[in-house]
Every structure is written in structure tokens, then in C-alpha cells.
Design a protein around this motif. Structure first.
Motif, PDB file in Angstrom:
ATOM      1  N   HIS A  88      51.355  25.482  13.534  1.00  0.00           N
ATOM      2  CA  HIS A  88      51.678  24.130  14.020  1.00  0.00           C
ATOM      3  C   HIS A  88      53.028  23.723  13.429  1.00  0.00           C
ATOM      4  CE1 HIS A  88      47.490  23.764  15.339  1.00  0.00           C
ATOM      5  NE2 HIS A  88      47.175  24.309  14.182  1.00  0.00           N
ATOM      6  N   PRO A  89      54.133  24.243  13.978  1.00  0.00           N
ATOM      7  CA  PRO A  89      55.446  24.006  13.358  1.00  0.00           C
ATOM      8  C   PRO A  89      55.874  22.545  13.334  1.00  0.00           C
ATOM      9  CG  PRO A  89      55.690  25.166  15.448  1.00  0.00           C
ATOM     10  CD  PRO A  89      54.229  25.133  15.142  1.00  0.00           C
ATOM     11  N   THR A  90      55.217  21.679  14.102  1.00  0.00           N
ATOM     12  CA  THR A  90      55.535  20.254  14.000  1.00  0.00           C
ATOM     13  C   THR A  90      55.249  19.725  12.598  1.00  0.00           C
ATOM     14  OG1 THR A  90      53.339  19.643  14.815  1.00  0.00           O
ATOM     15  CG2 THR A  90      55.134  19.757  16.444  1.00  0.00           C
ATOM     16  N   LEU A  91      54.451  20.456  11.833  1.00  0.00           N
ATOM     17  CA  LEU A  91      54.133  20.054  10.464  1.00  0.00           C
ATOM     18  C   LEU A  91      55.296  20.261   9.501  1.00  0.00           C
ATOM     19  CD1 LEU A  91      50.525  21.555  10.213  1.00  0.00           C
ATOM     20  CD2 LEU A  91      51.126  19.110  10.237  1.00  0.00           C
ATOM     21  N   ILE A  92      56.274  21.070   9.891  1.00  0.00           N
ATOM     22  CA  ILE A  92      57.390  21.393   8.999  1.00  0.00           C
ATOM     23  C   ILE A  92      58.419  20.266   9.031  1.00  0.00           C
ATOM     24  CG2 ILE A  92      59.237  23.034   8.488  1.00  0.00           C
ATOM     25  CD1 ILE A  92      57.517  25.166   9.993  1.00  0.00           C
ATOM     26  N   GLN A  93      58.750  19.763   7.859  1.00  0.00           N
ATOM     27  CA  GLN A  93      59.747  18.701   7.735  1.00  0.00           C
ATOM     28  C   GLN A  93      61.080  19.190   8.287  1.00  0.00           C
ATOM     29  OE1 GLN A  93      60.600  15.535   7.853  1.00  0.00           O
ATOM     30  NE2 GLN A  93      59.210  15.173   6.138  1.00  0.00           N
ATOM     31  N   ARG A  94      61.879  18.278   8.764  1.00  0.00           N
ATOM     32  CA  ARG A  94      63.154  18.614   9.367  1.00  0.00           C
ATOM     33  C   ARG A  94      64.199  17.570   9.066  1.00  0.00           C
ATOM     34  NH1 ARG A  94      59.444  16.801  13.589  1.00  0.00           N
ATOM     35  NH2 ARG A  94      60.166  14.774  14.232  1.00  0.00           N
ATOM     36  N   PRO A  95      65.434  17.920   9.172  1.00  0.00           N
ATOM     37  CA  PRO A  95      65.978  19.258   9.360  1.00  0.00           C
ATOM     38  C   PRO A  95      66.064  20.009   8.040  1.00  0.00           C
ATOM     39  CG  PRO A  95      67.779  17.695   9.280  1.00  0.00           C
ATOM     40  CD  PRO A  95      66.501  16.893   9.162  1.00  0.00           C
ATOM     41  N   ILE A  96      65.804  21.284   8.106  1.00  0.00           N
ATOM     42  CA  ILE A  96      66.022  22.154   6.955  1.00  0.00           C
ATOM     43  C   ILE A  96      67.319  22.897   7.216  1.00  0.00           C
ATOM     44  CG2 ILE A  96      65.202  24.153   5.655  1.00  0.00           C
ATOM     45  CD1 ILE A  96      62.338  23.242   6.254  1.00  0.00           C
ATOM     46  N   VAL A  97      68.220  22.839   6.245  1.00  0.00           N
ATOM     47  CA  VAL A  97      69.504  23.516   6.359  1.00  0.00           C
ATOM     48  C   VAL A  97      69.498  24.699   5.401  1.00  0.00           C
ATOM     49  CG1 VAL A  97      72.009  23.297   6.133  1.00  0.00           C
ATOM     50  CG2 VAL A  97      70.653  21.336   6.935  1.00  0.00           C
ATOM     51  N   LEU A  98      69.674  25.885   5.977  1.00  0.00           N
ATOM     52  CA  LEU A  98      69.734  27.118   5.190  1.00  0.00           C
ATOM     53  C   LEU A  98      71.198  27.459   4.974  1.00  0.00           C
ATOM     54  CD1 LEU A  98      67.050  29.137   7.194  1.00  0.00           C
ATOM     55  CD2 LEU A  98      66.719  27.653   5.220  1.00  0.00           C
ATOM     56  N   LEU A  99      71.600  27.464   3.724  1.00  0.00           N
ATOM     57  CA  LEU A  99      72.999  27.703   3.393  1.00  0.00           C
ATOM     58  C   LEU A  99      73.273  29.182   3.197  1.00  0.00           C
ATOM     59  CD1 LEU A  99      73.125  24.731   0.934  1.00  0.00           C
ATOM     60  CD2 LEU A  99      74.209  24.823   3.172  1.00  0.00           C
ATOM     61  N   ASP A 100      74.514  29.549   3.452  1.00  0.00           N
ATOM     62  CA  ASP A 100      74.919  30.951   3.337  1.00  0.00           C
ATOM     63  C   ASP A 100      74.826  31.478   1.908  1.00  0.00           C
ATOM     64  OD1 ASP A 100      75.407  30.935   6.066  1.00  0.00           O
ATOM     65  OD2 ASP A 100      77.543  30.500   5.828  1.00  0.00           O
ATOM     66  N   ASN A 101      74.794  30.589   0.921  1.00  0.00           N
ATOM     67  CA  ASN A 101      74.718  31.024  -0.477  1.00  0.00           C
ATOM     68  C   ASN A 101      73.286  31.298  -0.940  1.00  0.00           C
ATOM     69  OD1 ASN A 101      73.549  28.520  -0.903  1.00  0.00           O
ATOM     70  ND2 ASN A 101      75.212  27.716  -2.162  1.00  0.00           N
ATOM     71  N   GLY A 102      72.322  31.209  -0.003  1.00  0.00           N
ATOM     72  CA  GLY A 102      70.940  31.509  -0.331  1.00  0.00           C
ATOM     73  C   GLY A 102      70.090  30.307  -0.699  1.00  0.00           C
ATOM     74  N   THR A 103      70.680  29.133  -0.748  1.00  0.00           N
ATOM     75  CA  THR A 103      69.912  27.928  -1.041  1.00  0.00           C
ATOM     76  C   THR A 103      69.546  27.232   0.271  1.00  0.00           C
ATOM     77  OG1 THR A 103      71.881  26.534  -1.264  1.00  0.00           O
ATOM     78  CG2 THR A 103      71.059  27.613  -3.273  1.00  0.00           C
ATOM     79  N   ALA A 104      68.805  26.172   0.169  1.00  0.00           N
ATOM     80  CA  ALA A 104      68.419  25.384   1.332  1.00  0.00           C
ATOM     81  C   ALA A 104      68.185  23.944   0.897  1.00  0.00           C
ATOM     82  CB  ALA A 104      67.158  25.960   1.970  1.00  0.00           C
ATOM     83  N   VAL A 105      68.302  23.029   1.849  1.00  0.00           N
ATOM     84  CA  VAL A 105      68.011  21.616   1.589  1.00  0.00           C
ATOM     85  C   VAL A 105      67.302  21.027   2.797  1.00  0.00           C
ATOM     86  CG1 VAL A 105      69.963  21.230   0.023  1.00  0.00           C
ATOM     87  CG2 VAL A 105      70.247  20.800   2.460  1.00  0.00           C
ATOM     88  N   VAL A 106      66.489  20.019   2.535  1.00  0.00           N
ATOM     89  CA  VAL A 106      65.957  19.192   3.607  1.00  0.00           C
ATOM     90  C   VAL A 106      66.938  18.026   3.711  1.00  0.00           C
ATOM     91  CG1 VAL A 106      64.023  17.801   4.417  1.00  0.00           C
ATOM     92  CG2 VAL A 106      63.585  19.877   3.096  1.00  0.00           C
ATOM     93  N   ALA A 107      67.647  17.972   4.825  1.00  0.00           N
ATOM     94  CA  ALA A 107      68.784  17.045   4.972  1.00  0.00           C
ATOM     95  C   ALA A 107      68.394  15.832   5.808  1.00  0.00           C
ATOM     96  CB  ALA A 107      69.969  17.781   5.585  1.00  0.00           C
ATOM     97  N   ARG A 108      67.553  14.985   5.251  1.00  0.00           N
ATOM     98  CA  ARG A 108      67.045  13.826   5.981  1.00  0.00           C
ATOM     99  C   ARG A 108      67.827  12.548   5.719  1.00  0.00           C
ATOM    100  NH1 ARG A 108      62.897  13.929   8.796  1.00  0.00           N
ATOM    101  NH2 ARG A 108      62.239  11.793   8.391  1.00  0.00           N
ATOM    102  N   ASP A 109      68.784  12.569   4.802  1.00  0.00           N
ATOM    103  CA  ASP A 109      69.508  11.336   4.502  1.00  0.00           C
ATOM    104  C   ASP A 109      70.999  11.630   4.343  1.00  0.00           C
ATOM    105  OD1 ASP A 109      70.146  11.781   1.519  1.00  0.00           O
ATOM    106  OD2 ASP A 109      67.988  12.118   1.616  1.00  0.00           O
ATOM    107  N   GLN A 110      71.784  10.593   4.454  1.00  0.00           N
ATOM    108  CA  GLN A 110      73.236  10.732   4.412  1.00  0.00           C
ATOM    109  C   GLN A 110      73.721  11.247   3.059  1.00  0.00           C
ATOM    110  OE1 GLN A 110      75.139  10.315   7.234  1.00  0.00           O
ATOM    111  NE2 GLN A 110      76.673  11.344   5.968  1.00  0.00           N
ATOM    112  N   ALA A 111      73.086  10.824   1.980  1.00  0.00           N
ATOM    113  CA  ALA A 111      73.503  11.284   0.647  1.00  0.00           C
ATOM    114  C   ALA A 111      73.363  12.802   0.531  1.00  0.00           C
ATOM    115  CB  ALA A 111      72.690  10.582  -0.438  1.00  0.00           C
ATOM    116  N   THR A 112      72.285  13.350   1.048  1.00  0.00           N
ATOM    117  CA  THR A 112      72.091  14.806   1.008  1.00  0.00           C
ATOM    118  C   THR A 112      73.136  15.496   1.864  1.00  0.00           C
ATOM    119  OG1 THR A 112      69.725  14.548   0.620  1.00  0.00           O
ATOM    120  CG2 THR A 112      70.451  16.679   1.473  1.00  0.00           C
ATOM    121  N   LEU A 113      73.424  14.959   3.039  1.00  0.00           N
ATOM    122  CA  LEU A 113      74.451  15.536   3.901  1.00  0.00           C
ATOM    123  C   LEU A 113      75.825  15.473   3.244  1.00  0.00           C
ATOM    124  CD1 LEU A 113      73.214  14.114   7.312  1.00  0.00           C
ATOM    125  CD2 LEU A 113      73.237  16.533   6.619  1.00  0.00           C
ATOM    126  N   ASP A 114      76.145  14.344   2.618  1.00  0.00           N
ATOM    127  CA  ASP A 114      77.428  14.202   1.931  1.00  0.00           C
ATOM    128  C   ASP A 114      77.555  15.226   0.804  1.00  0.00           C
ATOM    129  OD1 ASP A 114      78.089  12.114   3.629  1.00  0.00           O
ATOM    130  OD2 ASP A 114      77.581  10.556   2.167  1.00  0.00           O
TER     131      ASP A 114
END
Length: 120
Positions: A88-114
Motif C-alpha cells: 500500500h504505497p500510499t502509506l509512504i510519506q512524501r516526497p522522499i528525496v534520494l541524494l546522489d551522496n547516498g543520503t535521503a530526506v523527507v522534504a515536506r517543508d521549505q526549511a528542508t528544501l532550503d
């Protein structure tokens, strides 16, 4: 960079727009149409430093129908959570951003995007 994207999600739209405006290149993964495998979701959670219940959308119908509010949240129950979220992939929080350096973030707010833009 890859964004796990739901085209109808306003948070996903904000991430796409913000990263595009910053000149960042990314690919979109429509994770509702192409759900992750259990191994992929497990690896993404490791990249996030999170457990499945940390990124599970508790307001989704599947969460209620499956009775997930009563599920144990420990290492032994992790496979159960992963299986449910893949089914049930609707259960997965979004958006998840997978970075090329091997890390990831859940980018739900402007501060995280900045922060993402500043550190990339």
C-alpha cells in the motif's frame, strides 16, 4: 537525485518547483505506480535513518483498515511494516528525496528544501 513523487501531492509539487527553480536536476519516481520493493524501501529507510513507522502516513485508509495503530514498533516488527507499506504505497510519506551522496530526506517543508539546496 531522485524524488519519490505523487503528482497530486502539494508537498511534492513544492519540492519539484523549488528544486527546479534552484537549477537542480532530478528524476521523478511515481512510487504509487512503481512501488518500491521491500529491499528498496528498507534501504531508503536506512538512508533516512528512520524506521517504517516514522514515515508511515497514519491518515491513510490502509493504515486504519490494517489496524496499524496497534502494531508493535520494534526491530522484530519492521518486516511487517515494510510489507504493508510496499503493498500500500500510499502509506509512504512524501516526497522522499534520494541524494546522489547516498543520503535521503523527507522534504515536506521549505526549511528542508532550503537546506537541501544549500548542501548540494
Amino acid at each position: 537525485m531522485e524524488i519519490w513523487n505523487n503528482p497530486s501531492c502539494s508537498k511534492c509539487a513544492a519540492a519539484r518547483d523549488t528544486l527546479s527553480e534552484a537549477g537542480m536536476t532530478f528524476t521523478l519516481r511515481g512510487y504509487l505506480d512503481t512501488p518500491p520493493t521491500t529491499a528498496e524501501l528498507d534501504a531508503v529507510l536506512d538512508r533516512l535513518g528512520a524506521q517504517p513507522w516514522d514515515v508511515c502516513r497514519t491518515g491513510e485508509q490502509a493504515y486504519t483498515v490494517l489496524g496499524m495503530a496497534d502494531w508493535t514498533r520494534d526491530a522484530d516488527s519492521r518486516p511487517r511494516w515494510l510489507t504493508a507499506m510496499v503493498a500500500h504505497p500510499t502509506l509512504i510519506q512524501r516526497p522522499i528525496v534520494l541524494l546522489d551522496n547516498g543520503t535521503a530526506v523527507v522534504a515536506r517543508d521549505q526549511a528542508t528544501l532550503d537546506k537541501l539546496i544549500a548542501n548540494t
